[in-house]
Scaffold this active site. Structure first.
Site, PDB file in Angstrom:
ATOM      1  CE  LYS A  86      29.241 -31.990  29.618  1.00 61.59           C
ATOM      2  NZ  LYS A  86      30.521 -31.990  28.887  1.00 61.59           N
ATOM      3  CB  SER A 161      29.108 -32.644  25.499  1.00 55.38           C
ATOM      4  OG  SER A 161      30.202 -32.813  26.382  1.00 55.38           O
ATOM      5  CB  SER A 185      32.946 -31.318  25.685  1.00 52.43           C
ATOM      6  OG  SER A 185      32.592 -32.295  24.738  1.00 52.43           O
TER       7      SER A 185
END
Length: 479
Positions: A86, A161, A185
């Site tokens: 990520k 996210s 997220s």
């Protein structure tokens, strides 16, 4: 193992892929080539993987992993397994943009702690997964790489996210993925892409490097996967005490799903639903979650409606104080140069500007409120093994929208109000897993959150594994 329509390499979860690699049924080069081919097929449309590294170099690294195996050497469970990180975490030699134009050219010199642990287990870092700017907002778009599109409908949001990670998993670009979670997220994008996401207990997965190791405890890294066993194994790698992170948990990270069979007849699930109408929900969400809960009942679990029993409005106000304080500390360094303000997204500026009026006594008051809420959640979990909630309050919305302005006729007064349903596990520091719940009549997926007891990841994972078998038809569906 040949790449065939019946059992292609990309369809294997990480556990099966690792077994195939170690048994010599497939080489690390074949795995890497299959991964790169799949990325080439679908990523141009969905934009989940960013900063993809040179394919020739990745194949060279895979060849080195094969040579190690030929010598009888294995680095661990992820030996030769492609992994994309990520884009909020550092991976040495790769950009860490945070989705911000201000960080477009930053290249990390060293690995973050979780990446270091995954590399030590043998993974090959192929690139990054896309994220919103600074990870703010559950919709993955930014000015550096653009929007990541939902695996089930590219016209819609992937969530966030960890949206890039969830889409890469759902579309078989990755076998397993890391992510992080402050305000859902790991859970919202898992729900919207029909995969699993686990937010660990506070302190379970230490993060390093970080600005602050004492107060900023609401964000955490964690795993995402297409199977519960992969979720457990990646969590084992990510978790574990680090002396640089003094509040990280000291117990050995071990989550053996099969060591002790779950007795569903002993499991009690409290269904919080929409908090007696407090949380607006789009039509169909509660129904899909109810179907998932009936599967738990079919296993033998006792499921019953449960009132939250405390004021959710008061919890939200305390949450806002914490959120503003913690997010502002991440944004402030970029605003040391006033010229940077024009390059920050409005939602980041709003968080920072709101924090400017927050006083020390107000923040401590919010901490007192948070303590009371934690104690209240403990009281609920004395009589329940898990608390259930939808993983989102709306279905995936249009990818061109910034965030939903209303849900079920109610105006959203902040850019993140539409995700209020995910704050309860975060605010109490409790583990929470999102499991695939089902689909609406348009074929859009939804997830169900299960909040567990403090440090109760193993019990949650075992419960999710039992559900995984009962919901095999839902989980087997592919975009």
């Amino acid at each position: 193992m040949p790449t065939t329509a019946a059992s292609p390499i990309i369809d294997l979860d990480a556990t099966a892929l690792s077994a195939a690699i170690h048994a010599g049924h497939v080489s690390c080069r074949e795995v890497m080539q299959a991964c790169l081919d799949r990325i080439g097929q679908v990523n141009p449309r969905f934009n989940a993987i960013v900063s993809l590294q040179d394919p020739h170099d990745l194949l060279r690294q895979a060849g080195e992993r094969d040579a190690q195996l030929a010598r009888g050497e294995s680095m661990g469970w992820l030996h030769g397994v492609p992994q994309a990180i990520k884009d909020l975490a550092n991976a040495a030699g790769l950009p860490t943009t945070l989705g911000s134009p201000l960080m477009r050219d930053f290249v990390a010199k060293s690995d973050g702690l979780a990446v270091q642990r995954m590399r030590a287990a043998g993974c090959i870092v192929i690139g990054k997964t896309n994220t919103p700017e600074f990870g703010l907002g559950s919709h993955t778009f930014n000015e550096v790489f653009g929007v990541t599109r939902n695996a089930w409908d590219p016209a819609r949001s992937a969530g966030g996210s960890s949206g890039g990670a969830a889409v890469a998993l759902a579309l078989r670009m990755l076998p397993v993925a890391d992510g992080s979670d402050f305000m859902g997220s790991l859970r919202n994008p898992a729900a919207w892409n029909n995969v699993f996401g686990l937010r660990p207990s506070q302190g379970r997965v230490p993060s390093w490097p970080v600005q602050d190791v004492w107060v900023s405890q609401m964000g955490t890294e964690g795993p995402m996967a297409r199977s519960v066993r992969d979720l457990a194994r990646l969590l084992e790698l990510q978790a574990g005490h680090d002396p640089r992170v003094p509040l990280s948990l000291g117990e050995a990270p071990h989550f053996p799903l099969e060591a002790e069979r779950l007795d569903p007849a002993q499991v009690r699930i409290g269904w919080l639903g929409d908090l007696d109408g407090y949380l607006p929900m789009e039509p169909g969400i509660l129904g899909v979650c109810a179907q998932a809960l009936r599967r738990f009942e079919g296993l033998g679990c006792a499921v019953a409606p449960l009132p939250l029993g405390t004021s959710p409005a008061a919890v939200w106000e305390a949450w806002l104080a914490w959120r503003r304080a913690l997010v502002a500390t991440r944004i402030a360094p970029f605003l040391a140069n006033p010229a940077n303000r024009s390059q920050l997204k409005p939602e980041a500026l709003w968080e920072y500007d709101q924090s400017r009026s927050l006083t020390g006594p107000e923040f401590l008051g919010a901490s007192v409120q948070r303590t009371a809420f934690y104690e209240h959640m403990l009281s609920l979990l004395e009589h329940h093994d898990a608390l259930a909630l939808p993983a989102a309050q709306c279905w995936p919305f249009g990818a061109s929208e910034r965030w939903p302005k209303e849900i079920a006729g109610r105006t959203m007064d902040t850019y993140h109000r539409w995700m209020e349903v995910v704050i309860y596990a975060t605010f109490a520091g409790l583990p929470c897993i999102s499991v695939p719940a089902g689909f609406d009549d348009r074929g859009l997926p939804m997830g169900l959150q299960l909040i567990g007891r403090p440090r109760g990841e193993l019990a949650l994972l075992r419960l999710a594994a039992a559900y995984e078998e009962a919901a095999a038809d839902v989980i087997a569906r592919r975009p």
